[in-house]
Design a protein around this motif. Structure first.
Motif, PDB file in Angstrom:
ATOM      1  N   CYS A  31       0.852  -1.195   0.000  1.00  0.00           N
ATOM      2  CA  CYS A  31       0.000   0.000   0.000  1.00  0.00           C
ATOM      3  C   CYS A  31       0.888   1.245   0.000  1.00  0.00           C
ATOM      4  CB  CYS A  31      -0.895  -0.011   1.236  1.00  0.00           C
ATOM      5  SG  CYS A  31      -2.029   1.395   1.285  1.00  0.00           S
ATOM      6  N   CYS A  33       0.711   3.638   1.884  1.00  0.00           N
ATOM      7  CA  CYS A  33       0.985   4.048   3.268  1.00  0.00           C
ATOM      8  C   CYS A  33       2.091   3.193   3.895  1.00  0.00           C
ATOM      9  CB  CYS A  33      -0.281   3.949   4.123  1.00  0.00           C
ATOM     10  SG  CYS A  33      -0.669   2.254   4.637  1.00  0.00           S
ATOM     11  N   CYS A  65      -5.529  -2.874   2.355  1.00  0.00           N
ATOM     12  CA  CYS A  65      -4.386  -2.575   3.220  1.00  0.00           C
ATOM     13  C   CYS A  65      -4.707  -3.068   4.627  1.00  0.00           C
ATOM     14  CB  CYS A  65      -4.138  -1.078   3.229  1.00  0.00           C
ATOM     15  SG  CYS A  65      -2.865  -0.586   4.394  1.00  0.00           S
ATOM     16  N   CYS A  70      -6.100   3.033   7.551  1.00  0.00           N
ATOM     17  CA  CYS A  70      -5.903   3.152   6.096  1.00  0.00           C
ATOM     18  C   CYS A  70      -6.911   2.248   5.407  1.00  0.00           C
ATOM     19  CB  CYS A  70      -4.484   2.790   5.676  1.00  0.00           C
ATOM     20  SG  CYS A  70      -4.254   2.875   3.877  1.00  0.00           S
ATOM     21  N   LYS A  72      -7.028   0.874   2.775  1.00  0.00           N
ATOM     22  CA  LYS A  72      -7.294   1.237   1.379  1.00  0.00           C
ATOM     23  C   LYS A  72      -7.480  -0.006   0.516  1.00  0.00           C
ATOM     24  CE  LYS A  72      -4.730   3.395  -2.170  1.00  0.00           C
ATOM     25  NZ  LYS A  72      -3.539   4.177  -2.514  1.00  0.00           N
TER      26      LYS A  72
HETATM   27 ZN   LIG Z   1      -2.529   1.514   3.481  1.00  0.00          ZN
END
Ligand SMILES: [Zn+2]
Length: 192
Positions: A31, A33, A65, A70, A72
């Motif tokens: 990800c 992040c 993720c 997050c 995501k």
């Molecule tokens: Zn993430």
């Protein structure tokens, strides 16, 4: 350029393997992040392929993720699924391409065989002729195909170019074409 290929399970298993590779590349990237991506596939009911397509081939690979806050979702490009469209990408290309050729009878037969109504085919035509040529993807990607492909000849000319020289076994040509187009299959892939 034959629809019988699209009715073969082996064709779809080849595309499935290619999707696995595309997904693995994305998973390894992680990800944005810094989190780890976990499998969170979408169950799909793809239309236009063989009627006996095993259930394991009916998933669109996707990831989430693992980081709290997050989470995501990341969906890799695909050679099988075009965004949220229910028909398989190769079917959308083939039917639209046949419609451009001088084979209206074949289009009718194919539409009947794959249970595609006329309005859907008309929408695909609009997609290839009007929406697709406007995408940022095509504006760059067309530069890789020389001589330049005229937008009015889409998608038939794409098929011709990629299947050229693959008469005995068109599968490699299809794989190359679908991989070439795979960037348009992700969210935002059709933006102008
Ligand atoms: Zn993430």
């Amino acid at each position: 350029m034959d629809h019988q290929l699209l009715q073969q399970v082996t064709f779809w298993t080849a595309l499935f393997s290619l999707d696995q590779e595309l997904a693995e590349e994305v998973r390894l990237g992680g990800c944005s992040c810094g989190g780890v991506l976990h499998r969170a596939d979408f169950r799909r009911k793809p239309r236009g392929g063989p009627p006996d397509l095993p259930a394991e081939y009916c998933y669109r690979f996707s990831f989430c993720c693992n980081r709290e806050g997050c989470r995501k979702r990341v969906t890799p490009p695909s050679v099988r699924f075009l965004g949220r469209k229910v028909y398989l990408h190769a079917v959308i290309i083939l039917v639209a391409a046949l419609r451009q050729g001088a084979t209206p009878r074949r289009v009718c037969l194919l539409a009947e065989l794959l249970e595609i109504d006329r309005r859907t085919i008309a929408r695909w035509q609009v997609f290839w002729q009007e929406q697709f040529p406007q995408t940022a993807f095509w504006k760059v990607a067309r530069g890789f195909l020389l001589p330049l492909v005229n937008a009015a000849s889409l998608p038939l000319e794409l098929l011709r170019r990629f299947l050229h020289g693959h008469d005995s076994d068109p599968t490699p040509g299809w794989k190359k074409l679908l991989e070439f187009l795979s960037p348009i299959t992700v969210t935002g892939g059709l933006k102008c």
